[in-house]
Design a protein around this motif. Structure first.
Motif, PDB file in Angstrom:
ATOM      1  N   ARG A  38      49.542 -14.654   9.858  1.00 52.79           N
ATOM      2  CA  ARG A  38      48.226 -14.245  10.322  1.00 52.79           C
ATOM      3  C   ARG A  38      47.565 -13.383   9.258  1.00 52.79           C
ATOM      4  O   ARG A  38      48.224 -12.740   8.453  1.00 52.79           O
ATOM      5  CB  ARG A  38      48.299 -13.496  11.649  1.00 52.79           C
ATOM      6  CG  ARG A  38      48.899 -12.089  11.564  1.00 52.79           C
ATOM      7  CD  ARG A  38      48.946 -11.473  12.942  1.00 52.79           C
ATOM      8  NE  ARG A  38      49.480 -10.119  12.907  1.00 52.79           N
ATOM      9  CZ  ARG A  38      49.723  -9.393  13.987  1.00 52.79           C
ATOM     10  NH1 ARG A  38      49.477  -9.892  15.199  1.00 52.79           N
ATOM     11  NH2 ARG A  38      50.208  -8.174  13.873  1.00 52.79           N
ATOM     12  N   ILE A  48      54.623 -13.901  10.601  1.00 48.29           N
ATOM     13  CA  ILE A  48      54.923 -13.505  11.967  1.00 48.29           C
ATOM     14  C   ILE A  48      56.272 -14.072  12.397  1.00 48.29           C
ATOM     15  O   ILE A  48      57.032 -13.421  13.098  1.00 48.29           O
ATOM     16  CB  ILE A  48      53.828 -13.990  12.932  1.00 48.29           C
ATOM     17  CG1 ILE A  48      52.493 -13.339  12.575  1.00 48.29           C
ATOM     18  CG2 ILE A  48      54.206 -13.693  14.373  1.00 48.29           C
ATOM     19  CD1 ILE A  48      52.508 -11.830  12.670  1.00 48.29           C
ATOM     20  N   ALA A  64      57.248  -8.030  14.417  1.00 48.94           N
ATOM     21  CA  ALA A  64      56.938  -9.100  15.362  1.00 48.94           C
ATOM     22  C   ALA A  64      57.999  -9.281  16.437  1.00 48.94           C
ATOM     23  O   ALA A  64      57.811 -10.069  17.367  1.00 48.94           O
ATOM     24  CB  ALA A  64      56.739 -10.419  14.615  1.00 48.94           C
ATOM     25  N   ARG A  67      57.449  -9.489  20.934  1.00 50.73           N
ATOM     26  CA  ARG A  67      56.217 -10.017  21.538  1.00 50.73           C
ATOM     27  C   ARG A  67      55.878 -11.434  21.091  1.00 50.73           C
ATOM     28  O   ARG A  67      54.990 -12.055  21.657  1.00 50.73           O
ATOM     29  CB  ARG A  67      55.026  -9.121  21.223  1.00 50.73           C
ATOM     30  CG  ARG A  67      55.076  -7.738  21.816  1.00 50.73           C
ATOM     31  CD  ARG A  67      53.698  -7.110  21.821  1.00 50.73           C
ATOM     32  NE  ARG A  67      53.171  -6.979  20.467  1.00 50.73           N
ATOM     33  CZ  ARG A  67      52.052  -7.577  20.062  1.00 50.73           C
ATOM     34  NH1 ARG A  67      51.347  -8.330  20.894  1.00 50.73           N
ATOM     35  NH2 ARG A  67      51.618  -7.397  18.820  1.00 50.73           N
ATOM     36  N   PHE A  68      56.567 -11.906  20.064  1.00 53.65           N
ATOM     37  CA  PHE A  68      56.256 -13.227  19.525  1.00 53.65           C
ATOM     38  C   PHE A  68      57.463 -14.153  19.703  1.00 53.65           C
ATOM     39  O   PHE A  68      58.601 -13.733  19.527  1.00 53.65           O
ATOM     40  CB  PHE A  68      55.912 -13.132  18.034  1.00 53.65           C
ATOM     41  CG  PHE A  68      54.663 -12.336  17.761  1.00 53.65           C
ATOM     42  CD1 PHE A  68      54.706 -10.953  17.691  1.00 53.65           C
ATOM     43  CD2 PHE A  68      53.450 -12.975  17.573  1.00 53.65           C
ATOM     44  CE1 PHE A  68      53.557 -10.221  17.435  1.00 53.65           C
ATOM     45  CE2 PHE A  68      52.292 -12.258  17.312  1.00 53.65           C
ATOM     46  CZ  PHE A  68      52.348 -10.871  17.241  1.00 53.65           C
ATOM     47  N   ILE A  83      52.437 -15.490  21.993  1.00 52.73           N
ATOM     48  CA  ILE A  83      52.179 -14.069  21.789  1.00 52.73           C
ATOM     49  C   ILE A  83      52.018 -13.442  23.168  1.00 52.73           C
ATOM     50  O   ILE A  83      51.181 -13.885  23.957  1.00 52.73           O
ATOM     51  CB  ILE A  83      50.903 -13.826  20.968  1.00 52.73           C
ATOM     52  CG1 ILE A  83      50.883 -14.716  19.709  1.00 52.73           C
ATOM     53  CG2 ILE A  83      50.800 -12.353  20.563  1.00 52.73           C
ATOM     54  CD1 ILE A  83      49.569 -14.658  18.941  1.00 52.73           C
ATOM     55  N   LEU A  86      49.186  -9.117  24.493  1.00 48.52           N
ATOM     56  CA  LEU A  86      48.222  -9.100  23.393  1.00 48.52           C
ATOM     57  C   LEU A  86      47.603  -7.726  23.206  1.00 48.52           C
ATOM     58  O   LEU A  86      47.301  -7.011  24.166  1.00 48.52           O
ATOM     59  CB  LEU A  86      47.126 -10.127  23.660  1.00 48.52           C
ATOM     60  CG  LEU A  86      47.518 -11.581  23.415  1.00 48.52           C
ATOM     61  CD1 LEU A  86      46.519 -12.519  24.101  1.00 48.52           C
ATOM     62  CD2 LEU A  86      47.593 -11.883  21.928  1.00 48.52           C
ATOM     63  N   LYS A  87      47.416  -7.392  21.930  1.00 48.75           N
ATOM     64  CA  LYS A  87      46.800  -6.133  21.554  1.00 48.75           C
ATOM     65  C   LYS A  87      45.592  -6.423  20.671  1.00 48.75           C
ATOM     66  O   LYS A  87      45.514  -7.480  20.027  1.00 48.75           O
ATOM     67  CB  LYS A  87      47.794  -5.272  20.775  1.00 48.75           C
ATOM     68  CG  LYS A  87      49.077  -4.971  21.519  1.00 48.75           C
ATOM     69  CD  LYS A  87      50.026  -4.164  20.639  1.00 48.75           C
ATOM     70  CE  LYS A  87      51.338  -3.858  21.375  1.00 48.75           C
ATOM     71  NZ  LYS A  87      52.262  -3.066  20.530  1.00 48.75           N
ATOM     72  N   GLU A  89      45.018  -5.307  17.865  1.00 50.49           N
ATOM     73  CA  GLU A  89      45.455  -5.504  16.481  1.00 50.49           C
ATOM     74  C   GLU A  89      46.042  -6.884  16.209  1.00 50.49           C
ATOM     75  O   GLU A  89      46.384  -7.205  15.068  1.00 50.49           O
ATOM     76  CB  GLU A  89      46.460  -4.427  16.061  1.00 50.49           C
ATOM     77  CG  GLU A  89      47.596  -4.220  17.023  1.00 50.49           C
ATOM     78  CD  GLU A  89      47.326  -3.050  17.961  1.00 50.49           C
ATOM     79  OE1 GLU A  89      46.193  -2.944  18.486  1.00 50.49           O
ATOM     80  OE2 GLU A  89      48.277  -2.268  18.182  1.00 50.49           O
ATOM     81  N   ASP A  90      46.178  -7.702  17.244  1.00 49.60           N
ATOM     82  CA  ASP A  90      46.581  -9.090  17.044  1.00 49.60           C
ATOM     83  C   ASP A  90      45.404  -9.959  16.613  1.00 49.60           C
ATOM     84  O   ASP A  90      45.586 -11.136  16.290  1.00 49.60           O
ATOM     85  CB  ASP A  90      47.203  -9.672  18.321  1.00 49.60           C
ATOM     86  CG  ASP A  90      48.517  -9.021  18.686  1.00 49.60           C
ATOM     87  OD1 ASP A  90      48.770  -8.842  19.902  1.00 49.60           O
ATOM     88  OD2 ASP A  90      49.295  -8.666  17.769  1.00 49.60           O
ATOM     89  N   THR A  91      44.232  -9.410  16.627  1.00 47.20           N
ATOM     90  CA  THR A  91      43.056 -10.152  16.201  1.00 47.20           C
ATOM     91  C   THR A  91      43.206 -10.554  14.734  1.00 47.20           C
ATOM     92  O   THR A  91      43.389  -9.709  13.862  1.00 47.20           O
ATOM     93  CB  THR A  91      41.789  -9.305  16.375  1.00 47.20           C
ATOM     94  OG1 THR A  91      41.584  -9.067  17.771  1.00 47.20           O
ATOM     95  CG2 THR A  91      40.574 -10.011  15.793  1.00 47.20           C
ATOM     96  N   TYR A  94      45.249 -17.151  12.561  1.00 50.86           N
ATOM     97  CA  TYR A  94      46.665 -17.518  12.567  1.00 50.86           C
ATOM     98  C   TYR A  94      46.835 -18.875  11.899  1.00 50.86           C
ATOM     99  O   TYR A  94      46.108 -19.832  12.212  1.00 50.86           O
ATOM    100  CB  TYR A  94      47.196 -17.553  13.993  1.00 50.86           C
ATOM    101  CG  TYR A  94      47.408 -16.176  14.564  1.00 50.86           C
ATOM    102  CD1 TYR A  94      46.325 -15.391  14.945  1.00 50.86           C
ATOM    103  CD2 TYR A  94      48.686 -15.644  14.690  1.00 50.86           C
ATOM    104  CE1 TYR A  94      46.514 -14.108  15.440  1.00 50.86           C
ATOM    105  CE2 TYR A  94      48.888 -14.371  15.199  1.00 50.86           C
ATOM    106  CZ  TYR A  94      47.790 -13.612  15.564  1.00 50.86           C
ATOM    107  OH  TYR A  94      47.983 -12.341  16.060  1.00 50.86           O
TER     108      TYR A  94
END
Length: 127
Positions: A38, A48, A64, A67-68, A83, A86-87, A89-91, A94
């Protein structure tokens, strides 16, 4: 010619879950490790997860773990990345990428190791 197409991105709410897919047009997909990367705005592209061609070996960086979840279906020439929680900061955009190995039993960590890349799918997480 190898072609990778990611899908499943979009606008998501924090706390939710998301499943990204990577469809591969490649011969001997089972010999190809798949990596998910990402890239957030202004940041380096980071790994990731990576999964070996046979699906038996998986790598997550410490950042990672938990959560992944990476997986693959060699019968369908697809790989997925789930994922969870989601947070914001995952923006990021990918990307999936592939790297062939002789027996399909390796994963790869370095971005430079990968031979082919998809065009990426945008994931945006709102609070």
């Amino acid at each position: 010619q190898v072609k990778l197409v990611e899908s499943g991105g979009g606008l998501m709410q924090a706390g939710g879950s998301l499943r990204l897919s990577c469809s591969a047009s490649v011969d001997s997909f089972n010999l190809n490790a798949v990596g998910w990367f990402r890239q957030a705005p202004g940041k380096e592209r980071e790994i990731i997860a990576s999964i070996s061609g046979d699906g038996k070996w998986i790598y997550y960086p410490d950042s990672a773990k938990g959560r992944f979840t990476i997986s693959r279906d060699n019968a369908k020439n697809t790989a997925s990345l789930e994922i969870h929680s989601l947070k914001a900061e995952d923006t990021a955009v990918y990307y999936c990428a592939t790297k062939q190995s002789t027996y399909g039993t390796m994963y790869f960590i370095r971005r430079s190791a990968y031979e082919y890349w998809g065009q990426g799918t945008q994931v945006t997480v709102s609070l």
